[in-house]
Design a protein around this motif. Structure first.
Motif, PDB file in Angstrom:
ATOM      1  N   ASN A 210      37.014  31.644  49.282  1.00 54.09           N
ATOM      2  CA  ASN A 210      36.864  32.961  49.900  1.00 54.09           C
ATOM      3  C   ASN A 210      37.960  33.952  49.507  1.00 54.09           C
ATOM      4  OD1 ASN A 210      39.065  32.059  51.389  1.00 54.09           O
ATOM      5  ND2 ASN A 210      37.976  31.910  53.333  1.00 54.09           N
ATOM      6  N   ARG A 211      38.916  33.516  48.704  1.00 50.80           N
ATOM      7  CA  ARG A 211      39.966  34.427  48.244  1.00 50.80           C
ATOM      8  C   ARG A 211      39.701  34.950  46.832  1.00 50.80           C
ATOM      9  NH1 ARG A 211      46.038  33.202  49.275  1.00 50.80           N
ATOM     10  NH2 ARG A 211      45.973  35.435  48.791  1.00 50.80           N
ATOM     11  N   ALA A 212      38.622  34.494  46.218  1.00 53.75           N
ATOM     12  CA  ALA A 212      38.376  34.849  44.818  1.00 53.75           C
ATOM     13  C   ALA A 212      38.314  36.365  44.620  1.00 53.75           C
ATOM     14  CB  ALA A 212      37.108  34.180  44.316  1.00 53.75           C
ATOM     15  N   ASN A 213      37.518  37.055  45.402  1.00 59.28           N
ATOM     16  CA  ASN A 213      37.359  38.500  45.198  1.00 59.28           C
ATOM     17  C   ASN A 213      38.662  39.259  45.426  1.00 59.28           C
ATOM     18  OD1 ASN A 213      34.723  38.136  44.515  1.00 59.28           O
ATOM     19  ND2 ASN A 213      33.851  39.133  46.321  1.00 59.28           N
ATOM     20  N   GLU A 214      39.418  38.844  46.439  1.00 62.19           N
ATOM     21  CA  GLU A 214      40.712  39.476  46.702  1.00 62.19           C
ATOM     22  C   GLU A 214      41.624  39.360  45.476  1.00 62.19           C
ATOM     23  OE1 GLU A 214      44.822  37.996  48.722  1.00 62.19           O
ATOM     24  OE2 GLU A 214      42.932  37.195  49.516  1.00 62.19           O
ATOM     25  N   LEU A 215      41.613  38.194  44.861  1.00 61.33           N
ATOM     26  CA  LEU A 215      42.490  37.947  43.717  1.00 61.33           C
ATOM     27  C   LEU A 215      41.982  38.651  42.459  1.00 61.33           C
ATOM     28  CD1 LEU A 215      43.177  34.212  44.542  1.00 61.33           C
ATOM     29  CD2 LEU A 215      44.897  36.043  44.512  1.00 61.33           C
ATOM     30  N   TYR A 216      40.665  38.684  42.273  1.00 59.70           N
ATOM     31  CA  TYR A 216      40.126  39.462  41.146  1.00 59.70           C
ATOM     32  C   TYR A 216      40.489  40.942  41.305  1.00 59.70           C
ATOM     33  CZ  TYR A 216      37.217  35.698  39.192  1.00 59.70           C
ATOM     34  OH  TYR A 216      36.777  34.544  38.589  1.00 59.70           O
ATOM     35  N   GLN A 217      40.407  41.436  42.527  1.00 61.16           N
ATOM     36  CA  GLN A 217      40.747  42.832  42.781  1.00 61.16           C
ATOM     37  C   GLN A 217      42.224  43.094  42.461  1.00 61.16           C
ATOM     38  OE1 GLN A 217      38.421  45.182  43.857  1.00 61.16           O
ATOM     39  NE2 GLN A 217      40.028  46.661  43.353  1.00 61.16           N
ATOM     40  N   LYS A 218      43.073  42.151  42.841  1.00 68.00           N
ATOM     41  CA  LYS A 218      44.504  42.301  42.576  1.00 68.00           C
ATOM     42  C   LYS A 218      44.764  42.296  41.069  1.00 68.00           C
ATOM     43  CE  LYS A 218      47.037  40.728  45.753  1.00 68.00           C
ATOM     44  NZ  LYS A 218      47.723  39.857  46.718  1.00 68.00           N
ATOM     45  N   ALA A 219      44.058  41.426  40.340  1.00 69.67           N
ATOM     46  CA  ALA A 219      44.214  41.375  38.878  1.00 69.67           C
ATOM     47  C   ALA A 219      43.805  42.689  38.242  1.00 69.67           C
ATOM     48  CB  ALA A 219      43.384  40.223  38.313  1.00 69.67           C
ATOM     49  N   SER A 220      42.684  43.234  38.691  1.00 73.31           N
ATOM     50  CA  SER A 220      42.196  44.486  38.128  1.00 73.31           C
ATOM     51  C   SER A 220      43.140  45.644  38.432  1.00 73.31           C
ATOM     52  CB  SER A 220      40.796  44.789  38.671  1.00 73.31           C
ATOM     53  OG  SER A 220      40.307  45.996  38.126  1.00 73.31           O
TER      54      SER A 220
END
Length: 575
Positions: A233-243
């Motif tokens: 459930n943290r995947a999207n948060e981390l993708y957003q941070k990478a972007s």
């Protein structure tokens, strides 16, 4: 005698009263205070840490790309990684550097109390935090959760168990991000010098580390009560941070893709041998004298380097994985019935970057023609069953075996695949060189943003970022309707080949089992047809081994040695 001794003592006491001799600092030592309150000393302390970091010798020896589907070596490439033999006794790509972490922790702990100018203090602390984050990231990639030590421990004191047990991979990921967030606030925005960490370097590290953790969350699984893996459930948060971190670098306006040469292939090659190219975010500087590497000696073609020592070679699989200029993936026809003027003709539809990356038979480099054929076919009609391939012999004045081919004797061999890497080379000869290493460059940042935005479902933003490197390379563009995850991943292959990303990409995408297990890495057998002056090629197994990658190889072993040194460590599954 007693009178003489008394006289000497009296002289010392009097002198001490006059000159405070017992209060003087030793003239042959640097005091602790001198170090922590002297910006030059502090910079020297930090420079020593830079010099001991993992990125300082990436061009000095073989890279991990030869352990993947995209590469091989000269002499069989049989090792613990390719044979699937990582074990509790063998961690072949180990990185467990708590000595360096301790030295950084000392600096971070002491520097707030120094008396140096605040701007200098902030910059040095910021650099130290980025370097610490980079070390923990290298360990996370290998082991998942590791002991989290953020203070300088005294080895003579009893150590709190919280520093000896493994933290979860999620905790390590969050610690890395927290260090980088603090550093971004501390660091200067000036992009120069490129060999010193700045605000944009910190963002680049954050982009790469966040993309890794997002991939682990999406494609990995929780194991060992969270020591391995990150909650899905943290995947999207981390993708957003990478972007966001990638976009901060892009929008800074300090960097631009290198586009100085009209020929797309040559432009790509020149990028890696041109200092101050506008694309480099963080670079390891080599001057060719005080700091050098042996990439040329190991990897230039035999005929222009001399000596032996090939470490890396490109695989034919890499060419097959590259897109054609129009975005298609159809491949050239191979076999003795298909004659080509040269290899460039055979692969003329391919991504131009392959010609900037690879020495092909017939290439002219520094005015020298590179020949890589391994046999002569003397038959009027090509006949593979009757070729001439005796090393040291000639046919009508032409060597049976070219001086850079797969057919060279063991001691001179430069490639097992028929393909020799051109990337990172300039000049000839096997002397140590001054070609710099770009640990972070803008192209990777665009690719991080493209992948993160695609995984978030923002295909328009993903296509926009991906098209930056595709346009530079001269291949067809994508849009929100045509972009696929395969486009994103293939572009990383083509743009970042032999920059040591592929091994980690396959692990974070959890694709290594499908790509590497029970795989025969392929090369090209190149035959010169004498009557026509043309060549024909055949795919050939390049290595004597069949690759093995097992499910537990997504993480490295902690190993018995480390566990014997610290009984609180737990081994990773499967070892």
């Amino acid at each position: 005698m007693k009178k003489i001794i008394f006289l000497l003592i009296s002289i010392i006491i009097v002198t001490a009263c006059k000159d405070d001799i017992f209060e003087r600092n030793p003239l042959d030592k640097i005091s602790d205070t001198d170090v922590w309150n002297n910006p030059i000393m502090l910079r020297s302390y930090l420079t020593d840490i830079y010099d001991r970091m993992y990125f300082t010798n990436k061009l000095g020896s073989g890279g991990l790309d030869r352990m993947t589907d995209l590469g091989s070596g000269a002499l069989g490439n049989s090792n613990a990684i390719t044979n699937g033999l990582m074990s509790r006794a063998n961690d072949p790509i180990a990185y467990w550097n708590y000595t360096l972490i301790r030295d950084i922790n000392i600096l971070i702990e002491r520097i707030p109390d120094t008396e140096i100018v605040e701007a200098i203090r902030r910059q040095i602390e910021g650099e130290a935090r980025v370097l610490r984050a980079m070390i923990y990231f290298e360990m996370q990639k290998r082991y998942g959760g590791v002991p989290l030590v953020d203070i300088p421990l005294n080895p003579f004191d009893e150590i709190d168990q919280k520093y000896t047990v493994r933290s979860s991979e999620e905790e390590i990921s969050d610690f890395i991000d927290a260090d980088l967030a603090i550093a971004i606030d501390l660091l200067e925005e000036n992009p120069n010098p490129v060999g010193q960490i700045n605000k944009w370097t910190a963002n680049a590290v954050r982009a790469r580390a966040s993309l890794w953790s997002a991939s682990i969350a999406k494609y990995g699984a929780l194991q060992l009560n969270g020591l391995l893996g990150i909650p899905e459930n943290r995947a999207n948060e981390l993708y957003q941070k990478a972007s966001q971190a990638a976009n901060a670098v892009i929008q800074s306006g300090h960097y631009s893709l290198f586009e100085k040469v009209e020929n797309k292939s040559e432009n790509y090659r020149q990028l890696f041998v041109t200092p101050q190219n506008g694309e480099e975010i963080f670079t390891v500087i080599y001057d060719g004298v005080n700091k050098t590497h042996n990439w040329a000696a190991h990897n230039l073609p035999q005929s222009i380097a001399g000596g032996r020592g090939n470490v890396d070679a490109l695989s034919y699989d890499w060419i097959l994985a590259s897109e054609n200029v129009d975005g298609s993936l159809d491949q050239p026809l191979l076999g003795e019935e298909y004659l080509y003027e040269n290899m460039q003709q055979a692969f003329e539809k391919k991504d131009p970057r392959i010609f900037g990356t690879t020495f092909f038979d017939g290439d002219v480099y520094e005015g020298i023609t590179i020949r890589t054929y391994e046999a002569i076919d003397p038959n009027p009609i090509p006949d593979l069953s009757n070729i001439l391939n005796t090393y040291g012999q000639e046919y009508n004045g032409m060597p049976h075996v070219a001086d850079n081919s797969r057919g060279l004797p063991y001691e001179d061999k430069r490639t097992a695949t028929g393909l020799i890497i051109k990337k990172f080379h300039k000049g000839t000869g096997n002397a140590p060189t001054d070609v710099n290493w770009m640990e972070f460059r803008l192209a990777e940042i665009y690719l991080i943003r493209a992948e993160a935005e695609f995984e978030l479902g923002n295909k328009e933003a993903a296509a926009s970022a991906l098209n930056m490197t595709r346009a530079r390379a001269g291949i067809s563009l994508v849009d929100e309707n045509t972009i696929t995850l395969q486009h994103v991943r293939t572009e990383r292959i083509s743009e970042l080949i032999f920059e040591f990303h592929r091994w980690w990409d396959l692990r974070r995408w959890r694709m290594a089992e499908d790509v590497l297990n029970l795989r025969d890495v392929m090369g090209l057998q190149i035959i010169y047809h004498y009557d026509t002056g043309k060549i024909y090629m055949l795919p050939v197994k390049a290595e004597p081994i069949t690759r093995i990658f097992l499910p537990h190889h997504y993480y490295n072993p902690i190993t018995d040695v480390r566990i014997n040194n610290n009984v609180d460590l737990v081994e990773n599954p499967g070892y």
